[in-house]
Scaffold this active site. Sequence first.
Site, PDB file in Angstrom:
ATOM      1  N   CYS A  86       0.847  -1.190   0.000  1.00 14.75           N
ATOM      2  CA  CYS A  86       0.000   0.000   0.000  1.00 14.75           C
ATOM      3  C   CYS A  86       0.886   1.245   0.000  1.00 14.75           C
ATOM      4  CB  CYS A  86      -0.924   0.110   1.209  1.00 14.75           C
ATOM      5  SG  CYS A  86      -1.959  -1.332   1.461  1.00 14.75           S
ATOM      6  N   ARG A 111       2.938   0.258  -5.426  1.00 13.92           N
ATOM      7  CA  ARG A 111       2.883  -0.400  -4.124  1.00 13.92           C
ATOM      8  C   ARG A 111       1.592  -1.171  -3.904  1.00 13.92           C
ATOM      9  NH1 ARG A 111       6.733   1.816  -0.738  1.00 13.92           N
ATOM     10  NH2 ARG A 111       5.666   1.049   1.090  1.00 13.92           N
ATOM     11  N   TRP A 134      -3.031  -2.487  -1.449  1.00 13.86           N
ATOM     12  CA  TRP A 134      -2.746  -3.872  -1.795  1.00 13.86           C
ATOM     13  C   TRP A 134      -3.412  -4.681  -0.698  1.00 13.86           C
ATOM     14  CZ3 TRP A 134      -0.067  -8.038   0.472  1.00 13.86           C
ATOM     15  CH2 TRP A 134       0.190  -9.113  -0.384  1.00 13.86           C
ATOM     16  N   ASN A 191      -0.684   1.835   6.065  1.00 14.15           N
ATOM     17  CA  ASN A 191       0.068   0.833   5.299  1.00 14.15           C
ATOM     18  C   ASN A 191       0.718  -0.102   6.305  1.00 14.15           C
ATOM     19  OD1 ASN A 191       1.851  -0.593   3.611  1.00 14.15           O
ATOM     20  ND2 ASN A 191       3.433   0.956   3.888  1.00 14.15           N
ATOM     21  N   GLY A 192       0.384  -1.378   6.231  1.00 15.77           N
ATOM     22  CA  GLY A 192       0.984  -2.334   7.165  1.00 15.77           C
ATOM     23  C   GLY A 192      -0.031  -3.358   7.591  1.00 15.77           C
ATOM     24  N   GLU A 215      15.095 -17.328 -11.788  1.00 18.93           N
ATOM     25  CA  GLU A 215      14.659 -15.958 -12.064  1.00 18.93           C
ATOM     26  C   GLU A 215      13.811 -15.906 -13.339  1.00 18.93           C
ATOM     27  OE1 GLU A 215      14.357 -13.403 -10.449  1.00 18.93           O
ATOM     28  OE2 GLU A 215      14.298 -11.733 -11.832  1.00 18.93           O
ATOM     29  N   LYS A 262      10.022 -14.505 -13.376  1.00 17.13           N
ATOM     30  CA  LYS A 262       9.599 -13.395 -14.241  1.00 17.13           C
ATOM     31  C   LYS A 262       8.376 -13.812 -15.052  1.00 17.13           C
ATOM     32  CE  LYS A 262      11.066 -10.575 -12.903  1.00 17.13           C
ATOM     33  NZ  LYS A 262      11.978 -10.582 -11.816  1.00 17.13           N
ATOM     34  N   GLU A 283       5.234 -14.108 -12.843  1.00 15.99           N
ATOM     35  CA  GLU A 283       4.759 -12.831 -12.311  1.00 15.99           C
ATOM     36  C   GLU A 283       3.941 -12.030 -13.310  1.00 15.99           C
ATOM     37  OE1 GLU A 283       8.600 -11.081 -10.928  1.00 15.99           O
ATOM     38  OE2 GLU A 283       7.435 -10.612  -9.152  1.00 15.99           O
ATOM     39  N   HIS A 287      14.915 -36.652 -11.573  1.00 13.38           N
ATOM     40  CA  HIS A 287      14.457 -37.091 -10.250  1.00 13.38           C
ATOM     41  C   HIS A 287      13.000 -36.709  -9.990  1.00 13.38           C
ATOM     42  CE1 HIS A 287      18.478 -38.374  -9.350  1.00 13.38           C
ATOM     43  NE2 HIS A 287      18.937 -37.173  -9.702  1.00 13.38           N
ATOM     44  N   LYS A 320       5.145  -3.807  -5.553  1.00 10.37           N
ATOM     45  CA  LYS A 320       6.594  -3.648  -5.684  1.00 10.37           C
ATOM     46  C   LYS A 320       7.318  -3.794  -4.357  1.00 10.37           C
ATOM     47  CE  LYS A 320      10.185  -2.453  -8.140  1.00 10.37           C
ATOM     48  NZ  LYS A 320      10.625  -3.503  -9.070  1.00 10.37           N
TER      49      LYS A 320
HETATM   50  O1  M6R Z   1      12.455  -5.112  -2.525  1.00 10.08           O
HETATM   51  P1  M6R Z   1      12.986  -6.501  -2.475  1.00 10.08           P
HETATM   52  O2  M6R Z   1      14.122  -6.720  -3.381  1.00 10.08           O
HETATM   53  O3  M6R Z   1      13.311  -6.930  -1.067  1.00 10.08           O
HETATM   54  O4  M6R Z   1      11.788  -7.416  -2.942  1.00 10.08           O
HETATM   55  C1  M6R Z   1      11.835  -8.809  -2.825  1.00 10.08           C
HETATM   56  C2  M6R Z   1      10.745  -9.454  -3.638  1.00 10.08           C
HETATM   57  O5  M6R Z   1       9.495  -9.076  -3.167  1.00 10.08           O
HETATM   58  C3  M6R Z   1      10.864  -9.073  -5.122  1.00 10.08           C
HETATM   59  O6  M6R Z   1      12.105  -9.426  -5.628  1.00 10.08           O
HETATM   60  C4  M6R Z   1       9.774  -9.759  -5.946  1.00 10.08           C
HETATM   61  O7  M6R Z   1      10.014 -11.127  -6.020  1.00 10.08           O
HETATM   62  C5  M6R Z   1       9.720  -9.078  -7.315  1.00 10.08           C
HETATM   63  N1  M6R Z   1       8.357  -8.876  -7.692  1.00 10.08           N
HETATM   64  C6  M6R Z   1      10.459  -9.807  -8.363  1.00 10.08           C
HETATM   65  O8  M6R Z   1      10.213  -9.386  -9.645  1.00 10.08           O
END
Ligand code: M6R
Length: 634
Positions: free
Chosen positions: A2, A27, A80, A106-107, A509, A513, A516, A532, A629
């Site tokens: 948020c 956010r 969020w 926020n929290g 990664e 990606k 996501e 395996h 984010k």
């Molecule tokens: O701000 P941070 O690097 O600590 O965030 C960690 C993860 O939340 C972040 O890398 C998340 O996996 C991203 N959406 C990756 O694209």
Amino acid sequence: MCGIVAVIGSRDAAPLLLEGLKRLEYRGYDSAGIATLELSSKAATGVLTCKKANGKLANLMNLVEQESAPGHLGIGHTRWATHGKPEERNAHPHMDSSGGLAVVQNGIIENHITLRKGLQEKGIQFVSETDTEVIPHLISQELNLLKSNGQEASGSLLLEAVRRVSLKLKGAYALAVIWKETPEALVVARRQAPLLIGLGEGEFLCASDTPALAGVTRTILPMEDGETALLTPLGIELYDHRGQRQQRSPSLLHGQEDVVSKRHFRHFMLKEIYEQSETARLWVDRHLPLGLPEQAPVAFPFEDSFYEGIERIQILACGTSRHAALVGAYLLEQFAGIPTSVFYASEFRYAAPPLAPNLLTIGVTQSGETADTLAALSMEAQRREAYGDPAFISRQLGITNRPESSIARQVPNIINICAGIEVGVAATKTFLGQLLAFYGLALSFASRRNSCSTKEIISLTNELRALPNQLSVLIDKHDQMASTLAPLFLDTQNVIFLGRGINYPIALEGALKLKEISYIHAEGYPAGEMKHGPIALLERRVPVIAIATPGVVFEKVLSNVQEAKARDAQLIGVIPKEFAKEVFDIVMPIPEVSEWISPLLSVVPMQLLSYHIAANRGLDIDQPRNLAKSVTVE
Ligand code: M6R
């Protein structure tokens, strides 16, 4: 997660709030809302207006345009969802029963159920399912109590009520409060969630992150944990958790924090992928200038004492940052010869390994605000302090893209990756920046520990110096290639990513990606693990994307890939052009470089393929569903 924004000044608050929220939408974007307060000529109290809309911020903007929200004081929120579905009634701001007091938060309020029950027993009716709604009711009760003791409505009274309520709240939060009886007072508070105050001309802004201040001010006062502040047209009063007045000078924001524009790109993510060559160029200029002595091949701002006596390293991170940490661990172990472990920060918090002596803990977080990473670092520092043995003393380093964030205030040493603000929720250029930080660390440790020869160190630094140009060419080429390949994935439901050794984290990664932003199910495996179990998934409709670069495991990866080919899987190879292309159905070529440096290049085809697959499906790439984010909740 948020985002919250609050403003008090001489201009109309609503446009400033909406502009700030636009820059914080990364956010969270489930719903948004603002509340504004206007001085009334007829009454002593102000007129409070609250507007909320479900979905993206654009819905709220339309609503405010049609119905207006007057006033020079206001609070805003982009959500969020944590407690309660993304619906208008759960959108912030939340009000007390009188409708005269509004709160954004926020929290997470961990004890909200107990607090809610207590309030309900007193007859309070709730309109939302959120944890936040207890706050306005509690503040309202405190205000009534204070007033019944003869105190007059004032900013100080509101501040005192917020301070009292914050003692009842458990969890991590940042909040902003306005009350119609004090139309010239804004109260904000933070505990383990980010909040900073911006000092503009004739106005103060308060926000979860610096982009919200863009175009208003570069002068900031980040709030410390546990602080509460009263903002009025006359100035800022800042108090610590004991209620002691604090005096601190503001600082100036440096860098590009206010540059939040897509330029000519269709999405922030694509722009940020392109910016990677610049991230690498700046890093090389800053840390690998020509003429450095062989025994100190990297220019890092750490004294020799920083490196002295370190026998092992542990790295705490989440998501993409954890993948960077895995590459880092490979480099630190195999290049610099230091035993290194990587932990999910969220797991480490509740199952940390027994304490080991002479250990450096590294926290990796691009945002610098990830709750799990910050909490894991803090827990580790506390248990080492409690242990009391000098060999076990806490030594911590943070790798972040946000030097003004919480991690920079929490740990004593920071590597700022200086990638510039990243808006796309899917991390790309910050991942590259994190990788580069680990290359720098590995080189620094290796040269001090003589874990590899001077020739190897010089060879790696030379390869790193060539990286910016290589990235620039590679990104252009794969942007085109990935856009041509993307239609092949229109009906794809599962994708397997394979890698080994230093490229195994890049397979992870690549899969993250794709998941996501395209919502295609994808998994990354070490190529040798296929047989395996995961091999059972393979068939004609499951593409396998394998990274194979000449080095220790090159032949091994090719054999593993043949096993996939025998099961009819479509094979896509991220390989140097002239190597083993006959094995693959499609080749996404990368330059022939040493295995050490290959992750910095092999990640590019992964990013661009995911991007184009998602774009081809018409998805909201910069704001993928359910994500945010900055993950500031546990
Ligand atoms: O701000 P941070 O690097 O600590 O965030 C960690 C993860 O939340 C972040 O890398 C998340 O996996 C991203 N959406 C990756 O694209």
